[in-house]
Design an enzyme around this catalytic site. Sequence first.
Site, short mmCIF file in Angstrom:
data_model
loop_
_atom_site.label_atom_id
_atom_site.label_comp_id
_atom_site.label_asym_id
_atom_site.label_seq_id
_atom_site.Cartn_x
_atom_site.Cartn_y
_atom_site.Cartn_z
N GLU A 276 -7.48 -4.71 9.66
CA GLU A 276 -6.85 -5.99 8.91
C GLU A 276 -7.86 -7.09 9.57
O GLU A 276 -8.69 -7.01 10.49
CB GLU A 276 -5.46 -6.01 9.69
CG GLU A 276 -4.52 -5.20 9.51
CD GLU A 276 -4.09 -4.99 8.15
OE1 GLU A 276 -4.21 -5.83 7.39
OE2 GLU A 276 -3.86 -3.81 7.54
N GLY B 119 0.26 9.57 9.77
CA GLY B 119 0.08 9.19 8.20
C GLY B 119 0.68 10.62 7.48
O GLY B 119 1.78 10.98 7.54
N THR C 24 0.92 -1.25 0.02
CA THR C 24 0.00 0.00 -0.10
C THR C 24 0.90 1.16 -0.12
O THR C 24 0.56 2.05 -0.74
CB THR C 24 -0.84 0.06 1.34
OG1 THR C 24 -1.51 -1.30 1.27
CG2 THR C 24 -1.85 1.11 1.31
N VAL C 25 1.85 1.42 1.14
CA VAL C 25 2.64 2.68 1.02
C VAL C 25 3.67 2.73 0.23
O VAL C 25 3.91 3.80 -0.46
CB VAL C 25 3.17 2.64 2.34
CG1 VAL C 25 3.74 3.93 2.68
CG2 VAL C 25 2.10 2.71 3.76
N VAL D 76 4.25 8.12 12.33
CA VAL D 76 3.20 8.86 13.20
C VAL D 76 2.20 9.60 12.44
O VAL D 76 2.81 10.63 11.54
CB VAL D 76 3.37 9.49 14.54
CG1 VAL D 76 2.21 9.89 15.50
CG2 VAL D 76 4.55 8.70 15.24
N ASP E 117 -0.90 -0.29 18.30
CA ASP E 117 -0.37 0.63 17.32
C ASP E 117 -0.20 2.14 17.81
O ASP E 117 0.94 2.63 17.57
CB ASP E 117 -1.19 0.69 16.05
CG ASP E 117 -1.01 1.80 15.01
OD1 ASP E 117 -0.19 1.54 14.12
OD2 ASP E 117 -1.73 2.77 15.20
N LYS F 26 3.26 4.55 18.52
CA LYS F 26 3.36 6.08 18.15
C LYS F 26 3.57 6.89 19.27
O LYS F 26 4.30 7.91 18.92
CB LYS F 26 1.91 6.26 17.42
CG LYS F 26 1.64 5.63 16.00
CD LYS F 26 0.24 5.76 15.36
CE LYS F 26 0.34 5.07 14.11
NZ LYS F 26 -1.15 4.88 13.59
N GLU G 266 9.16 10.46 9.04
CA GLU G 266 7.98 11.21 9.13
C GLU G 266 6.67 10.41 9.12
O GLU G 266 5.65 10.77 9.56
CB GLU G 266 7.87 12.23 8.19
CG GLU G 266 6.76 13.26 8.33
CD GLU G 266 6.47 13.94 9.62
OE1 GLU G 266 7.83 14.78 9.77
OE2 GLU G 266 5.82 14.09 10.22
N1 LIG Z 1 -0.95 1.28 5.19
C1 LIG Z 1 -1.03 2.14 5.82
O1 LIG Z 1 -2.11 2.98 5.53
C2 LIG Z 1 0.21 2.79 6.75
C3 LIG Z 1 0.07 4.19 7.34
C4 LIG Z 1 1.29 4.48 8.19
C5 LIG Z 1 2.18 3.40 8.15
N2 LIG Z 1 2.12 2.16 7.55
C6 LIG Z 1 3.20 1.31 7.70
O2 LIG Z 1 4.27 1.28 6.33
C7 LIG Z 1 4.52 0.09 6.35
C8 LIG Z 1 3.91 -0.74 5.12
O3 LIG Z 1 2.64 -0.79 5.33
P1 LIG Z 1 1.57 -1.22 4.20
O4 LIG Z 1 0.10 -1.25 4.68
O5 LIG Z 1 2.22 -0.69 2.89
O6 LIG Z 1 1.87 -2.96 3.92
P2 LIG Z 1 1.51 -3.95 2.88
O7 LIG Z 1 0.57 -3.35 2.02
O8 LIG Z 1 1.28 -5.24 3.52
O9 LIG Z 1 2.92 -4.04 2.21
C9 LIG Z 1 4.30 -4.84 2.55
C10 LIG Z 1 5.17 -4.89 1.01
O10 LIG Z 1 6.15 -5.39 1.82
C11 LIG Z 1 6.65 -6.76 1.03
N3 LIG Z 1 7.33 -7.52 1.76
C12 LIG Z 1 7.11 -8.20 2.82
N4 LIG Z 1 7.94 -8.91 3.33
C13 LIG Z 1 8.94 -8.63 2.54
C14 LIG Z 1 10.08 -9.28 2.46
N5 LIG Z 1 10.62 -10.20 3.38
N6 LIG Z 1 11.12 -9.06 1.43
C15 LIG Z 1 10.64 -8.16 0.25
N7 LIG Z 1 9.28 -7.56 0.50
C16 LIG Z 1 8.53 -8.02 1.35
C17 LIG Z 1 5.29 -7.08 0.71
O11 LIG Z 1 5.49 -8.07 -0.64
P3 LIG Z 1 4.17 -8.72 -1.35
O12 LIG Z 1 3.51 -7.51 -2.22
O13 LIG Z 1 4.91 -9.76 -2.12
O14 LIG Z 1 3.30 -9.56 -0.37
C18 LIG Z 1 4.56 -6.02 0.44
O15 LIG Z 1 4.83 -5.56 -1.09
C19 LIG Z 1 3.88 -0.81 7.81
O16 LIG Z 1 5.31 -0.39 8.66
C20 LIG Z 1 2.96 0.07 8.25
O17 LIG Z 1 3.05 0.21 9.68
C21 LIG Z 1 1.04 1.92 6.81
#
Ligand SMILES: NC(=O)c1ccc[n+]([C@@H]2O[C@H](COP(=O)([O-])OP(=O)(O)OC[C@H]3O[C@@H](n4cnc5c(N)ncnc54)[C@H](OP(=O)(O)O)[C@@H]3O)[C@@H](O)[C@H]2O)c1
Length: 448
Positions: A207, A151, A30-31, A149, A218, A222, A146
Site C-alpha cells: 500500500e 489468502g 479487490t477481494v 490467514v 499484519d 495473523k 478461512e
Molecule cells: N487484498 C488482499 O489480497 C487481501 C488478502 C487477504 C485478506 N484481505 C482482507 O480483505 C479485506 C478487504 O480487502 P481488499 O483488499 O479487498 O480492500 P479494498 O480493495 O480496499 O476494498 C474495500 C471495499 O470496501 C468498501 N468499503 C469500505 N468502507 C465501506 C463502507 N463504510 N461501506 C460500504 N463499503 C465500504 C470499499 O468501497 P469503495 O470501492 O467505494 O471504496 C471497497 O469496495 C480486508 O480485511 C483485508 O485485510 C485482503
Amino acid sequence: MPQVEEVTETKVHKLETAKEVRVGIVGYGTVGRATAEILAHNTDEIRRRTDGVSIRLTRACRRTLHSSDRLPGSAVLVSDWREVVDAEDVDIVVETIGGTDVAYDVVRASIENGKPVVTANKALVAQYGEELFALADARGVPIGLEATVGGGVPVIRAIAEALAADRIHAVYGIVNGTANFILTRMEHHGVQFEEALRQAQAAGYAEADPSLDIDGLDARDKIAILARLAFNASLAPSQIPVTGIRHIGATDFHYARRLNSTIRLVASAERNPQGISVSVEPWLVEHDSMLAKVDGPNNAIFVAGEKVGTQMLYGHGAGGGATGTAVLSDVVQIARHLARGQRVPNGLPGFHRPEKVALTDRAHPVSWYLRLTVRDHPGILARVAEVIAREGINIDSVIQEPHMQKERLSFVITLEPVGESVVRRAVAAIDQFEFMREKVLLVPIRSC
Ligand SMILES: NC(=O)c1ccc[n+]([C@@H]2O[C@H](COP(=O)([O-])OP(=O)(O)OC[C@H]3O[C@@H](n4cnc5c(N)ncnc54)[C@H](OP(=O)(O)O)[C@@H]3O)[C@@H](O)[C@H]2O)c1
C-alpha cells in the site's frame, strides 16, 4: 459444543425446495469483487460439489457507486451496508471492507440478524474475534474466517479440523507476502530496503502506507489467530512482541550469505511447559531450509504436531483470486448446512471458550546474529566482547568486510545459543557505547 439450530423459513427463503442460498457482499474491492466473479464463474462447479445447492450473489455494497459497476446476474449494488445485512434476499453476509470500525458493525449486525457471516478481515478477527464468536455462538450463527490467514492457503481448516486430533506444539511461518517480496528482492537483487519497498509498491503488493506489512502488524494479527486455533489460547495482538523489517539492510543479506543463510520475517507461536511464546520478527535461516525457499509474495505456514510431525502449507497468501476462493470455501460450507435447514456455529478452538494461557519468552536458547554499525576506532571489538563475556555468552564468529568506510562501518557477531533476556541485556549495554551509529540489529538464528 454450540447448538445446531434449525433455520426458520423467514430467515432462509424456500431453502428446502429451491436449494438456493443467497449471498450479500459488503465491500466490493479487490477481494469482494473477486469473490463475486469466482462465484459467477464456478456456479455449476460449486453446485456439483454441494449436491445441488445453488449459491447466488444477490447484493453487493461499496461506498461509492460508479455507473461502470457491473454485477454478475441480477445482483444489486448498494452503498449502505444495512441494505445487505437487513435484506430478506441475503442468507449469508460476506464482509470484505477491512478495518475494525464499519466492519465490526457489519459483522455484529449480521450475527444479531441471525445471518451467518464470512470475513476476510484478520484485524477484526484478531481484535474482536472472541467477542464476536461469543455472540455468534449465543445466536447459533457460524462465522467463516478461512480468508483471514494465508489468502488461498487453507490453514485455518487444517489446524481447526484436519489436525484437531493432534497436540500441536508450534505454528510458524511467512504470513505476509509483501514483507517477503521485499526481503527476497533485497536477497536476490542486492537492493536496499527503500528500493525493494518501491518495487513492491510498483508491483501492487504494498500500500501507499505500507506500515502494516513492513512493521509486522499484519503478521501479528495473523499469528494471533493461528495461536488461538492451535492452543485454544485467549490472546490479544497487543500482547505479541513484534519487530518489522525496516532496519534490515542490504549489508545484512551480504553477511547472511557469508553464513550460508538468508533473512525472513517469521510469525511464530510455540508451546512450552510454562505457556506459549508468540512473536513476529526477522529470522536468520539457512539457505537450504524450507523457509529460505519461500520467494516473492508467497506464504508458507508450518504446523508441528506431536503425532503428524511438521506439515507445511504453501501458496499465494493474498490477491483477489486466492482470497476470494478462501471466502467462498466458507460460504460453501455454510450453504451446505443451510440447505439442510441448519445453521452450525463453528465452535472453533481459541474463539469458542478459549483458555487463559501464560505468554512467555521463547523456551529454548537460540543462536543470535548481531549487526553493529559503528564509527570505527581501535578497541571497539574488545569493549563489545567484554560486555558479551560479562553475560556469560560465547561468541561463535566475528565477520567484517574489508575496506569499509571508517565513519560508518558494519560488522557482525554471531553468538552461541543463549536465552533471549540475556542477549537483550548485552545488546542494551552495547547500544550505550558512544561509537554506535545505530542500535544493534538483533536477529535469532533458527534452523528449521
Ligand atoms: N487484498 C488482499 O489480497 C487481501 C488478502 C487477504 C485478506 N484481505 C482482507 O480483505 C479485506 C478487504 O480487502 P481488499 O483488499 O479487498 O480492500 P479494498 O480493495 O480496499 O476494498 C474495500 C471495499 O470496501 C468498501 N468499503 C469500505 N468502507 C465501506 C463502507 N463504510 N461501506 C460500504 N463499503 C465500504 C470499499 O468501497 P469503495 O470501492 O467505494 O471504496 C471497497 O469496495 C480486508 O480485511 C483485508 O485485510 C485482503
